[in-house]
Design a protein around this motif. Structure first.
Motif, PDB file in Angstrom:
ATOM      1  N   GLU A 147       0.988  -1.241  -0.001  1.00 23.18           N
ATOM      2  CA  GLU A 147      -0.033   0.031   0.003  1.00 23.18           C
ATOM      3  C   GLU A 147       0.840   1.250   0.235  1.00 23.18           C
ATOM      4  O   GLU A 147       0.355   2.216  -0.653  1.00 23.18           O
ATOM      5  CB  GLU A 147      -0.860   0.018   1.111  1.00 23.18           C
TER       6      GLU A 147
ATOM      7  N   ARG B 138       1.702   1.420  -3.446  1.00 17.61           N
ATOM      8  CA  ARG B 138       0.531   1.744  -4.502  1.00 17.61           C
ATOM      9  C   ARG B 138       0.119   3.021  -4.224  1.00 17.61           C
ATOM     10  O   ARG B 138      -0.206   3.968  -5.309  1.00 17.61           O
ATOM     11  CB  ARG B 138      -0.535   0.821  -4.010  1.00 17.61           C
ATOM     12  N   LEU B 139       0.185   3.728  -3.103  1.00 17.28           N
ATOM     13  CA  LEU B 139      -0.124   5.287  -3.108  1.00 17.28           C
ATOM     14  C   LEU B 139       0.762   6.066  -3.850  1.00 17.28           C
ATOM     15  O   LEU B 139       0.512   6.981  -4.390  1.00 17.28           O
ATOM     16  CB  LEU B 139      -0.145   5.532  -1.403  1.00 17.28           C
ATOM     17  N   ALA B 140       1.899   5.644  -3.696  1.00  9.62           N
ATOM     18  CA  ALA B 140       2.886   6.437  -4.370  1.00  9.62           C
ATOM     19  C   ALA B 140       2.791   6.311  -5.943  1.00  9.62           C
ATOM     20  O   ALA B 140       2.823   7.470  -6.540  1.00  9.62           O
ATOM     21  CB  ALA B 140       4.655   5.802  -4.179  1.00  9.62           C
TER      22      ALA B 140
ATOM     23  N   GLN C 196      -0.174   6.072  -7.204  1.00 12.92           N
ATOM     24  CA  GLN C 196      -1.411   6.597  -7.508  1.00 12.92           C
ATOM     25  C   GLN C 196      -1.346   8.018  -7.720  1.00 12.92           C
ATOM     26  O   GLN C 196      -1.984   8.942  -8.173  1.00 12.92           O
ATOM     27  CB  GLN C 196      -2.338   6.307  -6.017  1.00 12.92           C
ATOM     28  N   SER C 197      -0.220   8.801  -6.898  1.00 10.63           N
ATOM     29  CA  SER C 197       0.199  10.012  -7.294  1.00 10.63           C
ATOM     30  C   SER C 197       0.261  10.342  -8.667  1.00 10.63           C
ATOM     31  O   SER C 197       0.057  11.652  -8.864  1.00 10.63           O
ATOM     32  CB  SER C 197       1.284  10.627  -6.313  1.00 10.63           C
TER      33      SER C 197
ATOM     34  N   MET D 195       9.029   3.424  -2.776  1.00 13.77           N
ATOM     35  CA  MET D 195       8.040   4.343  -2.864  1.00 13.77           C
ATOM     36  C   MET D 195       8.452   5.430  -3.935  1.00 13.77           C
ATOM     37  O   MET D 195       7.664   5.849  -4.627  1.00 13.77           O
ATOM     38  CB  MET D 195       7.815   5.168  -1.552  1.00 13.77           C
TER      39      MET D 195
END
Lengths: 325, 250
Positions: free
Chosen positions: B100, B103-105, B107-108, B162
């Protein structure tokens, strides 16, 4: 908690609430209606406090603005239209959230708490000290809004049972909406902001815009609860915008467990029912007059011994590995 | 190295009150080149990184990234241009899983980040980018672990993963080896060397063995100023550097 188990528990709770009007007296029907409206209020605040890490002490402003929107849009002797007044109330709240959010979200931590409180107090005094909303006396809503579809009345909001149904449906809808939102990329970004906002920025997220979007959504959803409360009680006065109301909803979120949507619902039920019990003179006699003292003690105990709130009681203890530390 | 620099600073300066942490610094970073910046504590290396990443605005001077002046832009804007950074002090999302975090990275970079009613897992491309970054950083088998439970070295790897998940062209690595054991260090050095082939890398590091193992260019900073800059062997041989820094036997 196991997702499926919690879904079953939730469905059972909703079913019980749906069947409740068959058993409950008028008094309890009204009480649970009030609680469910407050649960919407608490869930909207949980989006900020529990999921985005924004502790607001001015959430009552949205509750009050929505109530006043309904009161001001209601013709004196005719029914207002729910299909236009509810969206209008939410839009008014969203606008207030957009304008104040653009300012308050430049602060954080204790300053955020103070500035949200300050804006809510300004809204309070606008309604208290000007003739706009009838001053400190407020406004009566003599006729309940209508909810018609193609000329036919869908729900008669003057009828206790049918109004109860509307509030239950809206509470469920808000819950499902927020759950969906929190599982979306947007919701994940909010969680990231709560965990480490600076890192989110360095990863390329415009965190201010995300927080502002969350603030506007929370404001609009809080508007639903304020609208329903005004509809239920048939009047609005400045007290619905007071910081007491902001404090009560914050207590609901903390009591139920921050960052768990169902916790906000549990918190709303727990707080209002506790108040009813502790203030019951038949049970506690003279002591019932000092119910706030007992309530305070209970809140302190929950904060000390149940850091994850009442919602944490049902959940199995998380594996040590899952603790954030 | 004839390639045009992808990032170039001109007279970059940052003052904190009376202290000039970065003074009139000029540095060039090129694609396919690892540019190490060394210097004693307080030399201004981390401040320089913060200026390039936007975490701090410069007092004066220019930062040209692909010929655009990015000095004073916000970190998220600079990140979106393709500048990724890792932090000296581990800076990850500790309550989330390793996957996650990445994944967030990833998503940016996604245009659909504001879709509020679709499940995050539906965006397979994000998960793939995240997994690829973990694979590259050697953390693939730890994807489902909570980040807080990783060892220090693994957290440093996650920090880089990340950064990679945002698909940057320029990497700013602030002491990636800090606090790592020998085995972990060796792996990280290999990773940095591999990244240097298709990225521009600015590497801030105290470990001289690592620096001389991977750097194609070396800049020595002392008291906020560039003391010497050039090919590692030439810089190492410089008398000024010898007396000011390397001579102390690190």
């Amino acid at each position: 908690m196991n997702r499926r188990r919690s879904d079953i528990a939730l469905a059972a709770a909703l079913l019980a609430l749906a069947l409740f009007p068959l058993a409950g007296s008028t008094f309890y029907l009204q009480l649970v209606t009030k609680i469910m409206a407050m649960a919407i209020f608490a869930m909207s605040l949980d989006l900020l406090v529990g999921y985005t890490g924004l502790v607001s002490l001015g959430h009552a402003a949205f509750f009050g603005i929505a109530g006043y929107t309904l009161a001001l849009l209601s013709p004196q002797y005719e029914a207002a239209n729910l299909w236009t007044t509810l969206p209008a109330a939410m839009a008014a709240c969203a606008m207030f959230a957009l304008v104040t959010g653009a300012l308050v979200l430049r602060t954080s931590g204790i300053y955020f708490i103070m500035v949200t409180l300050a804006f809510a107090q300004m809204a309070y005094f606008v309604f208290h000290d000007t003739a706009l909303g009838g001053g400190s006396d407020g406004i009566y809503i003599y006729v309940k809004p209508e909810m018609k579809l193609a000329g036919r009345t869908l729900l008669d909001l003057g009828d206790l049972g049918q109004f109860y149904d509307l509030v239950l449906i809206l509470m469920t809808a808000v819950y499902l909406f927020l759950r969906r939102l929190l599982g979306s990329p947007f919701g994940r970004a909010l969680a990231g902001i709560r965990a480490n906002e600076q890192r989110m920025r360095s990863l390329g997220f415009p965190t201010f815009r995300y927080k502002l979007a969350a603030y506007v959504i929370a404001g609009a959803l809080a508007g639903i609860s304020g609208y329903l409360a005004a509809l239920q009680f048939g009047f609005v006065n400045p007290e619905i915008l007071s910081w007491h109301n902001s404090g009560i909803v914050l207590m609901m979120v903390i009591l139920g467990g921050m960052g768990t949507l169902h916790g906000a619902i549990i918190g709303a039920f727990a707080l209002v029912l506790l108040q009813e019990v502790l203030a019951n003179q038949a049970w506690f006699g003279e002591a019932a007059k000092h119910w706030q003292l007992a309530m305070g003690v209970l809140i302190v105990l929950v904060a000390l011994f149940l850091p994850r709130g009442l919602a944490g009681l049902g959940a199995r203890p998380r594996k040590a590995s899952a603790d954030g530390r | 190295m004839a390639a045009e620099p992808i990032l170039r600073t001109e007279a970059l300066t940052r003052r904190f009150g009376g202290l000039t942490a970065v003074n009139d610094v000029r540095i060039d970073l090129r694609m396919g080149e690892i540019h190490a910046v060394i210097g004693p504590n307080g030399a201004g290396k981390s401040t320089l990184t913060n200026l390039l990443s936007g975490d701090l605005p410069p007092t004066s001077g220019r930062i040209l990234f692909r010929d655009r002046d990015i000095a004073g832009r916000t970190p998220h804007r600079i990140s979106r241009l393709g500048v990724g950074r890792s932090y000296q002090k581990t800076n990850i999302f500790k309550p989330f899983t390793v996957l996650e975090n990445c994944r967030l990275a990833a998503q940016s970079r996604a245009p659909h980040a504001l879709r509020i009613l679709s499940r995050a897992e539906r965006f397979r491309d994000l998960a793939r980018n995240a997994e690829a970054a973990l694979e590259l950083a050697g953390l693939a088998q730890r994807a489902d672990e909570i980040a807080a439970n990783l060892s220090h070295g693994e957290q440093r790897q996650l920090e880089i993963a990340m950064c990679l998940a945002t698909a940057p062209t320029l990497l700013l690595l602030d002491e990636p080896l800090a606090g790592m054991g020998a085995t972990e260090s060796a792996r990280m050095v290999e990773l940095i060397r591999a990244l240097g082939r298709d990225h521009a890398v600015m590497l801030i590091e105290h470990d001289m063995d690592a620096v001389f193992a991977v750097a194609q260019r070396l800049t020595v900073m002392v008291n906020g100023e560039v003391l010497e800059s050039g090919m590692p062997e030439a810089v190492r041989a410089s008398p000024a550097v010898q007396s000011a820094y390397l001579g102390h036997g690190e």
